[in-house]
Design an enzyme around this catalytic site. Structure first.
Site, PDB file in Angstrom:
ATOM      1  CB  SER A 111      -0.836   0.057   1.282  1.00  0.00           C
ATOM      2  OG  SER A 111      -1.653  -1.055   1.390  1.00  0.00           O
ATOM      3  CG  HIS A 136      -2.110  -0.423  -4.174  1.00  0.00           C
ATOM      4  ND1 HIS A 136      -2.443   0.878  -3.904  1.00  0.00           N
ATOM      5  CD2 HIS A 136      -2.472  -1.121  -3.057  1.00  0.00           C
ATOM      6  CE1 HIS A 136      -2.976   0.964  -2.703  1.00  0.00           C
ATOM      7  NE2 HIS A 136      -3.005  -0.236  -2.171  1.00  0.00           N
ATOM      8  CD  GLU A 196      -2.641   3.971  -6.264  1.00  0.00           C
ATOM      9  OE1 GLU A 196      -2.495   3.328  -5.198  1.00  0.00           O
ATOM     10  OE2 GLU A 196      -2.364   5.173  -6.359  1.00  0.00           O
ATOM     11  CG  ASN A 234      -3.410   3.658   0.656  1.00  0.00           C
ATOM     12  OD1 ASN A 234      -4.595   3.777   0.943  1.00  0.00           O
ATOM     13  ND2 ASN A 234      -2.879   2.501   0.303  1.00  0.00           N
TER      14      ASN A 234
HETATM   15  N1  LIG Z   1      -6.149  -4.065   3.858  1.00  0.00           N
HETATM   16  C1  LIG Z   1      -6.275  -3.234   2.818  1.00  0.00           C
HETATM   17  O1  LIG Z   1      -7.261  -2.501   2.717  1.00  0.00           O
HETATM   18  C2  LIG Z   1      -5.211  -3.225   1.739  1.00  0.00           C
HETATM   19  C3  LIG Z   1      -5.516  -2.620   0.515  1.00  0.00           C
HETATM   20  C4  LIG Z   1      -4.542  -2.631  -0.491  1.00  0.00           C
HETATM   21  C5  LIG Z   1      -3.305  -3.213  -0.252  1.00  0.00           C
HETATM   22  N2  LIG Z   1      -3.042  -3.788   0.955  1.00  0.00           N
HETATM   23  C6  LIG Z   1      -1.721  -4.409   1.153  1.00  0.00           C
HETATM   24  O2  LIG Z   1      -1.841  -5.802   0.959  1.00  0.00           O
HETATM   25  C7  LIG Z   1      -0.893  -6.474   1.807  1.00  0.00           C
HETATM   26  C8  LIG Z   1      -1.637  -7.474   2.678  1.00  0.00           C
HETATM   27  O3  LIG Z   1      -2.598  -6.803   3.450  1.00  0.00           O
HETATM   28  P1  LIG Z   1      -3.854  -7.562   4.075  1.00  0.00           P
HETATM   29  O4  LIG Z   1      -4.852  -6.528   4.424  1.00  0.00           O
HETATM   30  O5  LIG Z   1      -4.223  -8.707   3.207  1.00  0.00           O
HETATM   31  O6  LIG Z   1      -3.209  -8.132   5.437  1.00  0.00           O
HETATM   32  P2  LIG Z   1      -3.658  -9.410   6.276  1.00  0.00           P
HETATM   33  O7  LIG Z   1      -3.134  -9.177   7.644  1.00  0.00           O
HETATM   34  O8  LIG Z   1      -5.112  -9.687   6.095  1.00  0.00           O
HETATM   35  O9  LIG Z   1      -2.870 -10.616   5.566  1.00  0.00           O
HETATM   36  C9  LIG Z   1      -1.474 -10.706   5.520  1.00  0.00           C
HETATM   37  C10 LIG Z   1      -1.113 -12.158   5.314  1.00  0.00           C
HETATM   38  O10 LIG Z   1       0.303 -12.234   5.085  1.00  0.00           O
HETATM   39  C11 LIG Z   1       0.737 -13.422   5.689  1.00  0.00           C
HETATM   40  N3  LIG Z   1       2.179 -13.411   5.903  1.00  0.00           N
HETATM   41  C12 LIG Z   1       2.886 -12.710   6.829  1.00  0.00           C
HETATM   42  N4  LIG Z   1       4.202 -13.031   6.739  1.00  0.00           N
HETATM   43  C13 LIG Z   1       4.313 -13.947   5.742  1.00  0.00           C
HETATM   44  C14 LIG Z   1       5.396 -14.681   5.194  1.00  0.00           C
HETATM   45  N5  LIG Z   1       6.628 -14.528   5.656  1.00  0.00           N
HETATM   46  N6  LIG Z   1       5.144 -15.546   4.199  1.00  0.00           N
HETATM   47  C15 LIG Z   1       3.901 -15.724   3.728  1.00  0.00           C
HETATM   48  N7  LIG Z   1       2.817 -15.063   4.205  1.00  0.00           N
HETATM   49  C16 LIG Z   1       3.031 -14.187   5.195  1.00  0.00           C
HETATM   50  C17 LIG Z   1      -0.048 -13.474   7.011  1.00  0.00           C
HETATM   51  O11 LIG Z   1      -0.012 -14.764   7.574  1.00  0.00           O
HETATM   52  C18 LIG Z   1      -1.426 -13.042   6.535  1.00  0.00           C
HETATM   53  O12 LIG Z   1      -2.222 -14.141   6.141  1.00  0.00           O
HETATM   54  C19 LIG Z   1      -0.143  -5.390   2.568  1.00  0.00           C
HETATM   55  O13 LIG Z   1       1.029  -5.056   1.875  1.00  0.00           O
HETATM   56  C20 LIG Z   1      -1.135  -4.243   2.546  1.00  0.00           C
HETATM   57  O14 LIG Z   1      -0.537  -2.975   2.686  1.00  0.00           O
HETATM   58  C21 LIG Z   1      -3.979  -3.812   1.951  1.00  0.00           C
END
Ligand SMILES: NC(=O)c1ccc[n+]([C@@H]2O[C@H](COP(=O)([O-])OP(=O)(O)OC[C@H]3O[C@@H](n4cnc5c(N)ncnc54)[C@H](O)[C@@H]3O)[C@@H](O)[C@H]2O)c1
Length: 292
Positions: free
Chosen positions: A120, A141, A153, A191
């Site tokens: 993000s 993204h 994005e 963001n």
């Molecule tokens: N939540 C949002 O609204 C949003 C929107 C766009 C982008 N993002 C981005 O997407 C990414 C994930 O966010 P999310 O909301 O899905 O988080 P989340 O907490 O729901 O999921 C993250 C996942 O990553 C896994 N993980 C952590 N370390 C790991 C590793 N070493 N190997 C494999 N898996 C691993 C965790 O076990 C978890 O299942 C982040 O970079 C976040 O910034 C989030």
């Protein structure tokens, strides 16, 4: 680069699950990896439930759901991602975590494969430099929830080749999403604008200007936002919100991006929003209840 047919996903959380969901419906084979088989299974079960809801509301045919689910497989070992043409890392928003993943992942991948991150906020150029393929590295993204949100994005790092950019564009267009291209600056476009607004809403709560309900109602009915900023923060995940504010604060060296101390405290308490059952609202009952 050969045609993209198989998508590997690292991280089976909210975003990884959503990306798997739309990719499988788009006809791609999908391999999902996470830290443990349990997390992968939970992620796949969530995708199945979300697709069932789409079937229930008439947005998806039962056959399309079954076909899409049959294209999704668990990839418990990183080596299982060797068959992927495009791997999208959607793990926790923490640069150290992402760096460790690339160090383990890159030697396992097809040398021709494209590696993308769903970060993000973190610099694509800096993340790319941690891999063996900066020219085949890009930011894709997606927005949350992925099946609903139209925008993606695309962010090129300094070394991203045109071929990589075109391949990523082709994949995203095939998913019927709209692309905006952002330069590689902290938190990109969405963001950079959205998170300071959410952080300000948390300051408004912290300073006692209004309650959770007052702040969210004010922004829904007074600014015509579809959901209040505190509800949205819970939806994004408060850990992700804090990480993005830290990236903005450090990356732009401007005090206007200082994360609100209340946001820090909630994350320290493990109150991360909907995904943990409590954030600015308590989700453990039938209806979300404001906590302040
Ligand atoms: N939540 C949002 O609204 C949003 C929107 C766009 C982008 N993002 C981005 O997407 C990414 C994930 O966010 P999310 O909301 O899905 O988080 P989340 O907490 O729901 O999921 C993250 C996942 O990553 C896994 N993980 C952590 N370390 C790991 C590793 N070493 N190997 C494999 N898996 C691993 C965790 O076990 C978890 O299942 C982040 O970079 C976040 O910034 C989030």
């Amino acid at each position: 680069m050969s045609k993209i047919e198989t998508i590997g996903i690292v991280g089976a959380g909210q975003m990884g699950g959503g990306i798997a969901h739309v990719s499988a419906l788009g006809g791609y084979k999908v391999l999902i990896h996470d830290v443990s088989p349990d997390r992968i299974e939970k992620g796949i079960a969530t995708i199945s439930g979300n697709m069932a809801r789409q079937v229930g509301s008439g947005k998806l045919e039962e056959k399309a759901r079954n076909d899409a689910m049959a294209r999704i497989s668990a990839a418990p070992a990183m080596a299982d991602l060797a068959a992927a043409d495009l791997v999208i890392e959607a793990a926790t928003e923490d640069e150290t975590v992402k760096r460790k993943i690339y160090a383990q992942l890159c030697p396992q991948l097809n040398p021709e494969a494209i590696l993308a991150t769903n970060t993000s906020s973190i610099s694509i150029t800096r993340l790319a430099a941690q891999t063996d393929r900066p020219e085949r590295f890009i930011g894709i993204h997606f927005m949350n929830p992925v099946p609903v949100m139209k925008l993606v994005e695309l962010v090129r790092g300094i070394a991203t080749e045109d071929q990589t950019f075109e391949a990523a564009k082709g994949y995203v267009k095939h998913l019927d999403k709209t692309i905006t291209v952002s330069e590689d600056f902290p938190a990109f476009i969405v963001n950079r604008i959205l998170l300071p607004m959410i952080n300000e809403a948390i300051y408004t709560l912290y300073e006692g200007v209004g309650t959770v309900d007052a702040i969210d109602t004010a922004m829904r009915l007074g600014a015509n936002h579809p959901m209040g900023p505190l509800q949205l923060a819970d939806f994004i995940g408060l850990d992700t919100c804090l990480s993005i504010m830290q990236v903005l604060h450090e990356g732009l060296s401007d005090s206007k991006y200082r994360p609100c101390p209340l946001l820090v405290k909630y994350v320290e308490a493990g109150w991360l929003g909907r995904k943990t059952g409590r954030g600015f609202y308590d989700y453990r009952g039938d209806q979300p209840v404001p906590t302040r």
